[in-house]
Write an enzyme that holds these catalytic residues in place. Structure first.
Site, mmCIF file in Angstrom:
data_model
loop_
_atom_site.group_PDB
_atom_site.id
_atom_site.type_symbol
_atom_site.label_atom_id
_atom_site.label_comp_id
_atom_site.label_asym_id
_atom_site.label_seq_id
_atom_site.Cartn_x
_atom_site.Cartn_y
_atom_site.Cartn_z
ATOM 1 N N GLY A 221 0.776 -1.228 0.000
ATOM 2 C CA GLY A 221 0.000 0.000 0.000
ATOM 3 C C GLY A 221 0.807 1.278 0.000
ATOM 4 O O GLY A 221 0.233 2.369 0.066
ATOM 5 N N LYS A 224 4.039 1.361 -4.663
ATOM 6 C CA LYS A 224 5.070 0.830 -5.567
ATOM 7 C C LYS A 224 4.568 0.793 -7.014
ATOM 8 O O LYS A 224 5.242 1.260 -7.935
ATOM 9 C CB LYS A 224 5.495 -0.572 -5.103
ATOM 10 C CG LYS A 224 6.110 -0.600 -3.707
ATOM 11 C CD LYS A 224 6.589 -1.964 -3.321
ATOM 12 C CE LYS A 224 5.447 -2.931 -3.069
ATOM 13 N NZ LYS A 224 4.635 -2.567 -1.913
ATOM 14 N N GLU A 441 -11.990 2.071 30.253
ATOM 15 C CA GLU A 441 -11.461 3.080 29.339
ATOM 16 C C GLU A 441 -11.041 4.342 30.086
ATOM 17 O O GLU A 441 -10.057 4.998 29.708
ATOM 18 C CB GLU A 441 -12.505 3.421 28.270
ATOM 19 C CG GLU A 441 -12.937 2.241 27.410
ATOM 20 C CD GLU A 441 -11.777 1.570 26.692
ATOM 21 O OE1 GLU A 441 -10.763 2.248 26.406
ATOM 22 O OE2 GLU A 441 -11.862 0.360 26.418
ATOM 23 N N HIS A 444 -7.510 3.835 31.297
ATOM 24 C CA HIS A 444 -6.503 4.077 30.254
ATOM 25 C C HIS A 444 -6.229 5.571 30.091
ATOM 26 O O HIS A 444 -5.064 6.012 30.048
ATOM 27 C CB HIS A 444 -7.005 3.523 28.915
ATOM 28 C CG HIS A 444 -6.936 2.041 28.795
ATOM 29 N ND1 HIS A 444 -5.794 1.321 29.035
ATOM 30 C CD2 HIS A 444 -7.884 1.126 28.423
ATOM 31 C CE1 HIS A 444 -6.029 0.032 28.834
ATOM 32 N NE2 HIS A 444 -7.301 -0.113 28.463
ATOM 33 N N ASP A 516 -4.811 -5.721 25.552
ATOM 34 C CA ASP A 516 -3.869 -4.831 26.233
ATOM 35 C C ASP A 516 -2.703 -5.620 26.816
ATOM 36 O O ASP A 516 -1.531 -5.229 26.681
ATOM 37 C CB ASP A 516 -4.575 -4.067 27.358
ATOM 38 C CG ASP A 516 -5.699 -3.181 26.832
ATOM 39 O OD1 ASP A 516 -5.574 -2.690 25.695
ATOM 40 O OD2 ASP A 516 -6.692 -2.986 27.557
#
Length: 624
Positions: A221, A224, A441, A444, A516
């Site tokens: 991706g 090239k 969350e 975190h 995690d």
């Protein structure tokens, strides 16, 4: 559609006609219901006035009686049947006589019976041969050895495959270096290729030899194939494109034959470019498997080596190839005179991603609130193809919502969909599960905010996406090519914060921290074995990379240390993980009030943007 069906089933139709003709020829002689009788029986019926008609032919009589039955009687050619009737005293005027000459009819019937099946069989054979030979160049059984390379004209239009691929191409916009972003170093390397194709005499006057082969190396991706097309577009020369897998077939020798045919075409179109995509499909290290010298892939590679080495200095054919696995290529491909130049295409930095996004934003109406720089920060590690997908997904989302322009909300949603999958709105989430995800969350985000070397929080969400019940996204201030030990340790602590929060708040843990834990453990092990970041183990690496490829094995790390060292590595990984976990736990205990506020806000709103999170924290994030 009807013509295609007729053409595809023509062979079956011809076979069916042949079968019916032969069936008719076999059945017809036995299908007559007439009764064979003698002449005397016919005369007797005529005398009894039971005859409706009498057909006199050369060698037989066909009589139809009044009751509908039919009689057949044989007569000799010398017999005068009318005279026989007169001798029997029968009035010829009262007999319904009819004369019929079947000689010519029999001849035509014999001819038709003999010729029609023959013509049909010949036609069927010709049809099958044409199908096998591929008709007008579709690559059938008799064209296995021909190249399947696609020829692109100067304007960039795709033409037909094979030798007949020089027909008029579709006029499309030519690909140039302006269509390739974030690959400035690679474009500089290839500009001299363009100059050589335009003015070969400039180099020939000095006795210079341009590299005959250019190998484009980079992750999937990164552009090239696009870059190879741009070289052909800038030079304005024919561009032959083929995949490495298209050389190899189940028949021995086909790949080598296709290589010869491809290079023959290229030499006739000189100057031109031959582009082989995914060359590792045929260019892998020889002698690595069980095929030996008779392996079809190795025979194809040998032919490529011979053809590339056979170019003279006046042959203006440039061979370009692309791969994301240069380590598995045969050394003979990489020696001077073949692919003697490698151009590295790496993932774009933030500046490059902005330029790529601008290219893919062409033709898409954007709202005033769109900041491509922010999108570039959100897409660290994305390739050019990924960024194109982001812009396309955003346009689709805007169209689905009947909007006239693409906004920042669609772009962020597109990034979320690519990273974590679409929102699972139909998923039933209980209040207990929602609360657990919110605290996970929030842990975190809180720990990351308090650590000096962690990235700033950009977005927190407890809306399920893909397999994740929620996510916390960070927005790095800049792209990093080098990481410090402090950054790794803070990253691991932020990853383990969700697990630590579950343990502290609910006095239990769930499987939600599996990913995690896996990522944190992987980073900690690399710190010890690859990066030399362990104080106990010292600045050294453990495990040697093996380049041997045998029986399909990939490159892997070989253990080059003892069991005692292995135990020390495991102990050191555990120490790093334990220190990070304790650091996260300490922050959560200290900031428990903030944790509860963040979790409650998430439960209410389900999604928190970075600005809202900063307001809750009451202070900007600590930056390194």
């Amino acid at each position: 559609m009807k013509k295609d069906w007729l053409r595809n089933n023509l062979g079956i139709i011809i076979l069916a006609i042949i079968g019916f003709v032969f069936l008719y020829a076999m059945v017809t002689p036995f299908s007559s219901s007439s009764e064979k009788v003698s002449i005397s029986r016919v005369i007797s019926e005529i005398k009894d006035e039971q005859v409706d008609s009498v057909i006199i032919q050369k060698d037989k009589l066909e009589v139809e009686l009044k009751d509908g039955s039919k009689l057949t009687a044989e007569i000799s050619e010398s017999m005068d049947f009318l005279q026989v009737l007169s001798d029997q005293g029968i009035d010829l005027a009262s007999v319904p006589l009819e004369f019929k000459n079947e000689q010519m009819k029999g001849v035509w019937l014999d001819l038709i019976t003999a010729i029609v099946p023959t013509v049909l069989i010949i036609g069927f054979i010709l049809f099958m041969m044409r199908q096998a030979s591929g008709g007008a160049g579709s690559g059938g059984a008799f064209s296995f050895g021909r190249s399947k390379a696609k020829l692109y004209a100067e304007e960039g239009g795709e033409e037909e495959e094979g030798k007949e691929g020089k027909s008029k191409a579709d006029k499309k916009k030519r690909t140039t270096f302006d269509d390739v972003a974030a690959l400035e170093e690679a474009k500089e390397e290839l500009k001299e290729i363009v100059e050589f194709l335009k003015m070969p005499q400039k180099f020939a006057a000095l006795g210079a030899r341009i590299p005959r082969g250019v190998l484009l190396v980079g992750p999937p991706g990164t552009g090239k194939t696009l870059l190879a097309r741009a070289v052909a577009g800038e030079a304005g020369v024919p561009f032959y494109s083929i995949s490495g897998s298209e050389f190899v077939e189940m028949f021995v020798g086909v790949g080598a034959s296709r290589v010869r045919d491809l290079f023959d075409q290229a030499k006739k179109s000189s100057p031109c470019i031959v582009f082989v995509d995914e060359i590792d499909a045929v260019g892998r290290h020889r002698g690595a498997g069980l095929g030996g010298g008779h392996d079809e892939r190795e025979q194809t590679l040998n032919q490529i080596l011979v053809e590339m080495d056979g170019f003279d200095i006046h042959t203006n054919v440039i061979v370009m190839a692309a791969t994301n696995r240069p380590d598995v290529l045969d050394p003979a491909l990489l020696r001077p005179g073949r692919f003697d130049r490698q151009v590295i295409l790496d993932q774009a930095d933030i500046k490059g991603r902005v330029s790529i996004l601008k290219i893919h934003a062409r033709g898409k109406p954007l709202k005033a609130n769109v900041k491509l720089e922010t999108v570039a920060k959100l897409t660290a590690g994305f390739s050019g193809a990924d960024l194109e997908n982001v812009m396309n997904e955003a346009a689709i989302l805007a169209a689905r919502a009947n909007k006239k322009k693409v906004g920042m909300e669609e772009l962020e949603e597109a990034v979320d969909r690519i990273l974590a999958g679409p929102e699972r709105k139909s998923r039933v989430v209980t209040e207990e599960k929602k609360k657990l995800t919110a605290y996970h969350e929030a842990g975190h985000a809180l720990v990351a905010h308090k650590l000096p070397h962690a990235d700033p929080v950009h977005k927190i969400s407890i809306i399920a996406r893909g397999m994740a019940a929620g996510y916390t996204r960070f927005l790095p201030a800049e792209d990093r090519t080098n990481w410090t030990r402090s950054q790794f340790k803070d990253m691991i602590a932020a990853m383990l914060a969700g697990h630590a929060t579950e343990q502290m708040v609910f006095n239990d843990v769930t499987t939600g921290a599996r990913d995690d834990l896996e990522r944190a453990t992987r980073i900690a092990r690399k710190m010890v074995t690859e990066y030399g970041m362990s104080e106990r183990m010292g600045p050294q690496t453990f495990g040697e990379k093996s380049g041997d490829i045998f029986l399909g094995k990939d490159i892997m790390r070989q253990r080059d240390y003892s069991e005692e060292i292995a135990k020390q590595i495991d102990d050191e990984v555990s120490v790093i993980m334990k220190e990070a976990y304790d650091k996260a736990t300490g922050i959560i205990k200290k900031e428990r009030a903030l944790l509860d506020i963040i979790a409650a806000t998430l439960i209410e709103k389900e999604t928190l943007e970075g600005e809202e999170f900063e307001k809750i924290m009451g202070e900007p994030a600590v930056s390194a």
